[in-house]
Design an enzyme around this catalytic site. Sequence first.
Site, short mmCIF file in Angstrom:
data_model
loop_
_atom_site.label_atom_id
_atom_site.label_comp_id
_atom_site.label_asym_id
_atom_site.label_seq_id
_atom_site.Cartn_x
_atom_site.Cartn_y
_atom_site.Cartn_z
N ASN A 21 -5.53 -1.35 1.09
CA ASN A 21 -5.81 -2.31 -0.24
C ASN A 21 -4.59 -1.01 -1.35
O ASN A 21 -4.63 0.20 -1.14
CB ASN A 21 -7.41 -1.81 -0.71
CG ASN A 21 -6.67 -2.03 -2.17
OD1 ASN A 21 -6.20 -3.45 -1.97
ND2 ASN A 21 -7.33 -1.45 -2.88
N LEU A 48 -5.18 7.60 -0.51
CA LEU A 48 -6.27 8.73 -1.24
C LEU A 48 -7.75 8.05 -1.03
O LEU A 48 -8.03 6.94 -0.08
CB LEU A 48 -5.98 7.49 -2.63
CG LEU A 48 -5.43 8.58 -3.67
CD1 LEU A 48 -4.12 6.89 -3.57
CD2 LEU A 48 -5.36 8.86 -5.05
N LEU A 94 -8.78 1.34 3.32
CA LEU A 94 -7.98 2.53 3.09
C LEU A 94 -7.24 1.98 1.91
O LEU A 94 -6.47 0.97 1.68
CB LEU A 94 -6.53 2.26 4.28
CG LEU A 94 -7.03 3.07 5.55
CD1 LEU A 94 -5.99 2.91 6.29
CD2 LEU A 94 -7.36 4.13 4.93
N ASP A 95 -7.01 3.18 0.49
CA ASP A 95 -6.53 2.96 -0.60
C ASP A 95 -5.37 3.20 0.05
O ASP A 95 -5.36 5.07 0.26
CB ASP A 95 -7.49 2.98 -1.56
CG ASP A 95 -8.58 2.09 -1.55
OD1 ASP A 95 -8.97 0.66 -2.22
OD2 ASP A 95 -9.96 3.22 -2.07
N TYR A 96 -4.33 2.16 -1.14
CA TYR A 96 -2.81 3.91 -0.61
C TYR A 96 -1.78 2.82 -2.10
O TYR A 96 -1.47 1.65 -2.03
CB TYR A 96 -1.44 3.00 0.53
CG TYR A 96 -1.45 1.76 0.64
CD1 TYR A 96 -2.14 0.59 1.20
CD2 TYR A 96 0.12 1.55 0.42
CE1 TYR A 96 -1.51 -0.29 0.78
CE2 TYR A 96 0.37 0.56 -0.18
CZ TYR A 96 -0.39 -1.27 0.70
OH TYR A 96 0.15 -2.55 0.59
#
Lengths: 254, 204
Positions: free
Chosen positions: A173, A143, A131-133
């Site tokens: 991440n 996102l 997961l990209d945050y």
Amino acid sequence: MLKKRIIFCLLYKDGYFVQSRNFITNIIGDANWIVKNYNFINISNYIDELIILDISLKKKTNTFLKNVEMIVKRSFIPLTLGGGIKNLTLARAFLENMSDKILVNTALFENHEIISEISNRYGSQSIIAALDYKYEINKKIILKNNARIEVNNDFKKILKFVNNLDVGEILINSIDKDGTGQGLDIKILEKLPKLNKPLILSGGAGNYKHFIDILTSKKVSAISTSNLLNFVGNGLKDLRHGLQKNKIDLPSWD
Amino acid sequence: MKKPKITILDLGYGNFKSLINAFDYLNIKTYVTNNKKKISSSDMLCLPGVGAYKTGIDSLKDQGLFDVLREVVNIKKRKVLGICLGMQLLCSSSEEGNIREGLNFLNLKITKFKSKNLKIPHIGFNSVKNHNFSLLKNVKKNYFYFAHSYAAKKKPLKGINFIECEYGEKFIAGFEKNNVYGLQFHPEKSQSNGLKILENFYKI
């Protein structure tokens, strides 16, 4: 005792390996550059795992896999491949070409049925949910699609949803910290729901001091860094020795 | 005399490239097959495995490999090495999917890690105990790469040599019973220590 892990992550884009900073990429070199500057027979003494992600807009899987093979041919450590996995075909291509695990991001939201398909066939331990945050005023957002599209749901709810999927590990991440080398987002650890899967933290690792506070937390199993420039030369060796001197429980290979 | 080859059993998941790569590095010849005749006449066998217990057992049965394996191992006394799920398939049963019929070379039951607050799967390098284990001969470090949610917890009967690891509770990280060898961890992903184990298996 189960050891902590340092994961080195390489980003591949259209034939080259790139350095990302807040998701803007710069070319560093091709596979030959990596092999030369990051002697992989030697370097696997200083990392525990390797992730290689294909972030090309137009994927050429065979070319990507050839590049991967050049790099991992003589290193016998766990390998994760990822980038654009939306169906079983690409997942298979990766898992049947020396990859032990695959990293899945967008498909978690758009096609999470494939998660159980992959898991039935290869086991849940073969999937890392990534997961990209980033932080917005008053909230955190997640996102997808290489951090281009916002996932319309609450941060904690998404993490709980992912924790309940049939995946083996969760990687989060920080887009804000990505490639800055200024330190990882330690605050996030207090804001996570309870996770019963190993957690990998990524984004912002620049030197061994950044790793210490995070790796002493019981919540974190591993740190991933993709900062090619910070760890060139003896960077990864110094990082590992620095952590071991500070009593972080890592395997020593050399 | 011809140099013996290691026959790698193809369960249909194609996940044996790393293992071939490791044996290549050690100059040990491998042959991947699911052909009954080839398996029956093999010098020694390696059973890699990933995925669910049921998927592995079904794959062995569908391809008619159950009896061939029993013949090769029990009657012809060929060496066999099971890795990860492959090791579990050599045992008697698993809680995963409630499968009662494993290959049953060892009477060991596979169960899920149960302690609360434990992150499952057990993923990463962990250390093992017992250095009289023949596969660990001349292996310098005792930690290896694990990636699994189920394991054999009860000690096997006397006379069976085994190594133990701990994750919330003790479990069997490897065993050897005559010509049958099992490893819960991945030697092909455990750096030079793991390669030494594969070499030991070949030379024993």
